[in-house]
Design an enzyme around this catalytic site. Structure first.
Site, PDB file in Angstrom:
ATOM      1  N   ARG A 104      -7.926 154.379  36.564  1.00 57.32           N
ATOM      2  CA  ARG A 104      -6.552 154.247  36.057  1.00 57.32           C
ATOM      3  C   ARG A 104      -6.669 154.139  34.546  1.00 57.32           C
ATOM      4  NH1 ARG A 104      -1.426 152.353  38.158  1.00 57.32           N
ATOM      5  NH2 ARG A 104      -0.247 151.168  36.622  1.00 57.32           N
ATOM      6  N   HIS A 131       0.522 160.881  38.336  1.00 57.13           N
ATOM      7  CA  HIS A 131       0.356 159.713  39.205  1.00 57.13           C
ATOM      8  C   HIS A 131       0.359 160.206  40.653  1.00 57.13           C
ATOM      9  CE1 HIS A 131       0.115 155.712  40.416  1.00 57.13           C
ATOM     10  NE2 HIS A 131       1.223 155.190  39.933  1.00 57.13           N
ATOM     11  N   GLN A 134       0.946 157.812  43.765  1.00 52.67           N
ATOM     12  CA  GLN A 134       2.319 157.343  43.945  1.00 52.67           C
ATOM     13  C   GLN A 134       3.152 158.359  44.711  1.00 52.67           C
ATOM     14  OE1 GLN A 134       3.815 154.247  42.962  1.00 52.67           O
ATOM     15  NE2 GLN A 134       5.257 155.108  44.434  1.00 52.67           N
ATOM     16  N   ASP A 216      12.236 155.690  37.469  1.00 50.72           N
ATOM     17  CA  ASP A 216      11.126 154.858  37.013  1.00 50.72           C
ATOM     18  C   ASP A 216      11.611 154.087  35.792  1.00 50.72           C
ATOM     19  OD1 ASP A 216       8.632 153.734  36.692  1.00 50.72           O
ATOM     20  OD2 ASP A 216       7.588 155.588  36.181  1.00 50.72           O
ATOM     21  N   CYS A 256       9.037 153.537  41.853  1.00 50.85           N
ATOM     22  CA  CYS A 256       7.608 153.252  42.025  1.00 50.85           C
ATOM     23  C   CYS A 256       7.243 151.821  41.657  1.00 50.85           C
ATOM     24  CB  CYS A 256       6.760 154.251  41.250  1.00 50.85           C
ATOM     25  SG  CYS A 256       7.052 154.256  39.473  1.00 50.85           S
ATOM     26  N   ARG A 284       1.718 152.858  49.752  1.00 49.82           N
ATOM     27  CA  ARG A 284       0.573 153.110  48.873  1.00 49.82           C
ATOM     28  C   ARG A 284      -0.710 152.708  49.599  1.00 49.82           C
ATOM     29  NH1 ARG A 284       0.959 153.074  43.247  1.00 49.82           N
ATOM     30  NH2 ARG A 284      -1.299 153.412  43.342  1.00 49.82           N
TER      31      ARG A 284
END
Length: 306
Positions: A104, A131, A134, A216, A256, A284
């Site tokens: 990440r 991402h 996600q 988001d 998310c 997830r």
């Protein structure tokens, strides 16, 4: 088995993604029944964080343990990577000591360089550009609630960020329409658009008739210096009850997380009956368990041995 990485959503074909979703259903059902499934016993996941996280760390670390393996957390500030060790050297060493690596970080180039020098699968846990984990969970969550996403309409409201970029790839793979509405100055990059995407100046137009409305935070990690300007620029892009009414009556809402109620989403939406954000967050865990299984074991069949 051929070495595979998951650095962008488009790294997997539709057939492979559908396989991962099928495995997700099976693995999640085992989890809900408290039935042990340890296909990755004695395997180790290294998790490298340059950007902090709650959901990414929890889902990967818990997921690897639930599959019988072990997870090691590395924050770059506390490792030689934070002291200037080349990404290529770190990848060579770390990949000789574990079985799979999640990274990440900031620029996509960093994870691309890491993967190019890794002997084991590398997973993108988030970069500035993409991402994929996600959207793996998001698409699965939609399918879980509403069935196939092909031919549906997804409305993205807000910043054209890494999550939006990944939705664009998913739309092309699965064949659904992606309506994108961003404030002036925050538009989609022209080379990221495809025949399944359409840009809207008015977010209400983007949400009209949508099967899913998603958003988001207005200020992603790394852009904190722009926070006040973004609050002014994005004020008309909050997903509220009126916007959800423009979508289909059966439309879902996703985010998310973490969320800022009263900014990108109204409290009555994220906490309302159309919201599936908590299931989305939980998924997830399950989709990434299926992803880890696929990258390490390939296709294991419908009923793998315990």
């Amino acid at each position: 088995m051929k070495l595979r990485h998951f650095l962008q959503f488009k790294d997997f074909s539709r057939t492979e993604l559908e396989y991962v979703f099928a495995r997700t259903r099976w693995i999640k059902a085992k989890f809900k029944k408290y039935q042990r499934y340890w296909p990755l016993e004695d395997r180790t996941l290294a998790m490298i964080f340059e950007k902090p996280s709650t959901r990414t760390r929890m889902s990967f670390e818990a997921g690897m343990h639930q599959l019988g393996g072990a997870a090691i957390y590395l924050f770059t500030r506390d490792s030689q990577l934070g002291r200037g060790e080349p990404v290529e050297d770190a990848a060579q060493v770390i990949s000789r000591m574990c079985d799979v690596i999640m990274v990440r970080t900031f620029e996509q180039d960093i994870i691309n360089r890491f993967a190019a020098n890794s002997r084991v699968p590398v997973i993108n846990g988030l970069t500035n550009e993409y991402h994929p984990c996600q959207i793996l969970a998001d698409v699965y969550t939609f399918i879980e609630h509403r069935g196939p996403i092909k031919g549906k309409t997804v409305a993205w409201i807000g910043d054209s960020n890494n999550v939006c970029n990944t939705w664009l790839q998913a739309a092309e793979i699965f064949g659904f329409k992606l309506n994108v509405s961003t404030p002036p100055g925050y538009e989609l990059e022209a080379d990221r658009q495809n025949k399944f995407s359409e840009a809207f100046l008015d977010p209400m137009d983007a949400a009209k008739g949508a099967d899913l409305v998603t958003t988001d935070v207005w200020t992603s990690m790394g852009f904190e210096s722009e926070n006040e300007a973004r609050k002014r620029d994005f004020q008309d892009w909050m997903v509220d009850a009126e916007m959800m009414k423009a979508a289909k009556r059966t439309a879902l809402f996703m985010h998310c997380l973490p969320a800022h109620r009263g900014e990108e989403v109204a409290a009555q939406v994220i906490d309302g009956p159309q919201s599936v954000v908590w299931e989305e967050a939980e998924n997830r865990l399950h989709t990434q368990k299926a992803l880890l299984e696929f990258l390490l074991l390939g296709k294991v069949g419908k009923k793998p041995k315990r």
